[in-house]
Scaffold this motif. Sequence first.
Motif, PDB file in Angstrom:
ATOM      1  N   ARG A   1       0.810  -1.284  -0.073  1.00  0.00           N
ATOM      2  CA  ARG A   1       0.025   0.050   0.029  1.00  0.00           C
ATOM      3  C   ARG A   1       1.028   1.495  -0.162  1.00  0.00           C
ATOM      4  NH1 ARG A   1      -5.341  -0.997   1.044  1.00  0.00           N
ATOM      5  NH2 ARG A   1      -6.098  -3.118   1.808  1.00  0.00           N
ATOM      6  N   TRP A   2       1.774   1.074   0.762  1.00  0.00           N
ATOM      7  CA  TRP A   2       2.541   2.529   0.885  1.00  0.00           C
ATOM      8  C   TRP A   2       3.267   3.186  -0.571  1.00  0.00           C
ATOM      9  CZ3 TRP A   2       4.896  -1.906   2.395  1.00  0.00           C
ATOM     10  CH2 TRP A   2       6.249  -2.486   1.734  1.00  0.00           C
ATOM     11  N   TYR A   3       3.238   2.231  -1.633  1.00  0.00           N
ATOM     12  CA  TYR A   3       3.711   2.737  -2.793  1.00  0.00           C
ATOM     13  C   TYR A   3       2.617   3.379  -3.852  1.00  0.00           C
ATOM     14  CZ  TYR A   3       7.975  -0.303  -2.712  1.00  0.00           C
ATOM     15  OH  TYR A   3       8.945  -0.863  -2.628  1.00  0.00           O
ATOM     16  N   TRP A   4       1.484   3.505  -3.024  1.00  0.00           N
ATOM     17  CA  TRP A   4       0.256   4.399  -3.654  1.00  0.00           C
ATOM     18  C   TRP A   4      -0.179   5.326  -2.845  1.00  0.00           C
ATOM     19  CZ3 TRP A   4       0.211   2.914  -8.657  1.00  0.00           C
ATOM     20  CH2 TRP A   4       0.809   1.716  -8.729  1.00  0.00           C
ATOM     21  N   ASP A   5       0.824   6.036  -2.096  1.00  0.00           N
ATOM     22  CA  ASP A   5       0.452   7.134  -1.260  1.00  0.00           C
ATOM     23  C   ASP A   5       1.500   8.024  -1.203  1.00  0.00           C
ATOM     24  OD1 ASP A   5      -1.064   8.610   0.505  1.00  0.00           O
ATOM     25  OD2 ASP A   5      -0.445   7.938   2.225  1.00  0.00           O
ATOM     26  N   GLY A   6       1.379   9.333  -0.986  1.00  0.00           N
ATOM     27  CA  GLY A   6       2.614  10.310  -0.900  1.00  0.00           C
ATOM     28  C   GLY A   6       3.357  10.371  -1.809  1.00  0.00           C
ATOM     29  N   GLN A   7       4.866  10.334  -1.436  1.00  0.00           N
ATOM     30  CA  GLN A   7       5.658  10.628  -2.584  1.00  0.00           C
ATOM     31  C   GLN A   7       6.166   9.521  -3.424  1.00  0.00           C
ATOM     32  OE1 GLN A   7       9.136  11.390   0.382  1.00  0.00           O
ATOM     33  NE2 GLN A   7       9.745   9.277   0.087  1.00  0.00           N
ATOM     34  N   TYR A   8       5.563   8.265  -3.015  1.00  0.00           N
ATOM     35  CA  TYR A   8       5.760   6.984  -3.879  1.00  0.00           C
ATOM     36  C   TYR A   8       4.851   6.993  -4.912  1.00  0.00           C
ATOM     37  CZ  TYR A   8       9.013   4.296  -0.993  1.00  0.00           C
ATOM     38  OH  TYR A   8      10.242   3.878  -0.295  1.00  0.00           O
ATOM     39  N   LEU A   9       3.883   7.982  -4.929  1.00  0.00           N
ATOM     40  CA  LEU A   9       2.890   8.093  -6.178  1.00  0.00           C
ATOM     41  C   LEU A   9       3.774   8.406  -7.369  1.00  0.00           C
ATOM     42  CD1 LEU A   9      -0.418   9.536  -4.809  1.00  0.00           C
ATOM     43  CD2 LEU A   9      -0.145   7.473  -5.631  1.00  0.00           C
ATOM     44  N   PHE A  10       4.589   9.265  -7.173  1.00  0.00           N
ATOM     45  CA  PHE A  10       5.320   9.910  -8.526  1.00  0.00           C
ATOM     46  C   PHE A  10       6.273   8.716  -9.050  1.00  0.00           C
ATOM     47  CE2 PHE A  10       9.331  11.740 -10.152  1.00  0.00           C
ATOM     48  CZ  PHE A  10       8.880  12.369 -11.149  1.00  0.00           C
ATOM     49  N   ALA A  11       7.041   8.164  -8.086  1.00  0.00           N
ATOM     50  CA  ALA A  11       7.680   6.745  -8.696  1.00  0.00           C
ATOM     51  C   ALA A  11       6.951   5.666  -9.396  1.00  0.00           C
ATOM     52  CB  ALA A  11       8.259   6.175  -7.306  1.00  0.00           C
ATOM     53  N   MET A  12       5.642   5.522  -8.973  1.00  0.00           N
ATOM     54  CA  MET A  12       4.756   4.731  -9.666  1.00  0.00           C
ATOM     55  C   MET A  12       4.546   5.163 -11.044  1.00  0.00           C
ATOM     56  SD  MET A  12       4.667   2.055  -7.765  1.00  0.00           S
ATOM     57  CE  MET A  12       6.213   2.242  -7.374  1.00  0.00           C
ATOM     58  N   GLU A  13       4.394   6.211 -11.017  1.00  0.00           N
ATOM     59  CA  GLU A  13       3.816   7.109 -12.379  1.00  0.00           C
ATOM     60  C   GLU A  13       5.051   7.037 -13.375  1.00  0.00           C
ATOM     61  OE1 GLU A  13       3.130  11.765 -13.803  1.00  0.00           O
ATOM     62  OE2 GLU A  13       2.338  10.920 -11.981  1.00  0.00           O
ATOM     63  N   VAL A  14       6.274   7.133 -12.711  1.00  0.00           N
ATOM     64  CA  VAL A  14       7.568   7.212 -13.630  1.00  0.00           C
ATOM     65  C   VAL A  14       7.638   5.613 -14.129  1.00  0.00           C
ATOM     66  CG1 VAL A  14       9.966   7.336 -13.716  1.00  0.00           C
ATOM     67  CG2 VAL A  14       8.652   9.181 -12.584  1.00  0.00           C
ATOM     68  N   LEU A  15       7.619   5.061 -13.233  1.00  0.00           N
ATOM     69  CA  LEU A  15       8.042   3.366 -13.401  1.00  0.00           C
ATOM     70  C   LEU A  15       6.852   2.796 -14.484  1.00  0.00           C
ATOM     71  CD1 LEU A  15       9.061   2.089 -10.037  1.00  0.00           C
ATOM     72  CD2 LEU A  15      10.442   2.351 -12.143  1.00  0.00           C
ATOM     73  N   SER A  16       5.698   3.390 -14.269  1.00  0.00           N
ATOM     74  CA  SER A  16       4.689   2.648 -15.330  1.00  0.00           C
ATOM     75  C   SER A  16       4.806   3.135 -16.682  1.00  0.00           C
ATOM     76  CB  SER A  16       3.219   3.310 -14.831  1.00  0.00           C
ATOM     77  OG  SER A  16       3.064   2.612 -13.580  1.00  0.00           O
ATOM     78  N   ALA A  17       5.539   4.383 -16.723  1.00  0.00           N
ATOM     79  CA  ALA A  17       5.567   5.233 -17.967  1.00  0.00           C
ATOM     80  C   ALA A  17       6.778   4.455 -18.531  1.00  0.00           C
ATOM     81  CB  ALA A  17       5.828   6.604 -17.969  1.00  0.00           C
ATOM     82  N   ALA A  18       7.887   3.981 -17.810  1.00  0.00           N
ATOM     83  CA  ALA A  18       8.839   3.475 -18.217  1.00  0.00           C
ATOM     84  C   ALA A  18       8.678   1.689 -18.695  1.00  0.00           C
ATOM     85  CB  ALA A  18      10.282   3.375 -17.535  1.00  0.00           C
ATOM     86  N   ALA A  19       7.772   1.220 -18.167  1.00  0.00           N
ATOM     87  CA  ALA A  19       7.580  -0.220 -18.419  1.00  0.00           C
ATOM     88  C   ALA A  19       7.671  -0.640 -19.826  1.00  0.00           C
ATOM     89  CB  ALA A  19       6.379  -0.724 -17.620  1.00  0.00           C
TER      90      ALA A  19
END
Length: 439
Positions: A123-141
């Motif tokens: 869950r922590w990957y979908w809150d706060g500052q980690y949301l940006f990381a998930m956005e970047v990694l999703s775009a890079a996948a």
Amino acid sequence: MNTTPTRRPDSDVSAGVGLSGLVALIAWLLICRNWAGVAEALSLPGPREPMSGAYASVATLLFTGAAMTAWSVLVDKVHRRPSTGIDWSSRRPLADTLDISITKLTGLWMTWAGIACFYFICRWYWDGQYLFAMEVLSAAAGPLFVLSIPYVLWLDRVLIEPRDASWHFGAMLIGREPWNAAEVKKHWRAWAIKGFFGAFMISILPGGFAGFVTADFDAIARKPVELGSVLIEGLFLIDVQIGTVGYLFTFRPLDAHIRSGNPLLAGWVAALICYPPFVWGTMGNANVLGYEVNTGGWAHWMAAYDVLLWGWAAMMVVLTAIYAWATFAFGLRFSNLTYRGVLTNGPYRFTRHPAYLSKNLFWWTSTLPFLVTNGSWTDAVRNTVLLGVVSGIYYWRARTEEAHLLAEDPRYREYYDWMGENAFITRTLAKVGQKLKFK
């Protein structure tokens, strides 16, 4: 018989790699800070203001990474080192390695799918500052998936042993050829490190970047607290940016691949306890290892003494500079829990763990845990002891990292012994430890 080397062993990383990345980073930061003038001079569309957005911080990785890659290949010629496991003069026909590459790609793609599932579940990957990381990694996948095909097909043709750890994991999944369990574990340790720490590093890119790019140095030039804070923020930005490049540029042709992940459970526990989500229950929790309860900090206690305020601010900037130096000295090879060659230059000439030493000294000098605003001796003692525990955790990390590297490379053992005899800080701390041990 004294077996200590007579000279410090050579470093696998030259000073030029990190310095080239630092120069490129500074140049890009200046462009971002002065983007209004740059855009105006080039008649570019868009707003006339500093370029401080989150994706500008990601673009920084390309500038620093490209500069360090260029230095590594053109100057140091790392791609020709035996440690890459590559023989450029023996290029096999694609047909000879195609089956190997397909097996390896199967292992890689399933590994990435496993990491994606981990991100999805936690869950922590979908809150706060980690949301940006998930956005970047999703775009890079998508691009990562596509580019992995020509990269693996090309590299397997020149690898001396293309059946590496990734291949063994793919072979285990396919079940058609014998595979080695030790290699599979090696594969997963390396990718667990990249998956866990890579997301964290990307998540913290935007904040420090935006703060430094938009900082008004003219307004704070005569204010030691504000100026010191911005300079410290800028130095931490260097650490984060170049450290993130280290996690992303783990390519064999650059001799920056992860040769092994730390196999010691104690090493993983000591490292992970310092990062989210684990840090939230330990060092980031005032009820567990909170060492700043009712502390005023250095600015509070020295507010009435201008000379001391300036001097203390300068000292903390220097400590942070050493910490940043310890990161960019790694060049393309920075990452936790890994062996990627031996680093013996830069601040590593003076101590084996300059980052941990400078970081902990920074915490002690900035927090001053033994001085509390409420006059409570209980809080003062608790703060001091608990910060001591935190420093002890970093000592534990250092020891587990040394145990990993000592087992991996005889040249690190030479470096370890040389430092114990010749490096002033390491030698002094070792003597103090010996005296305490035999008291």
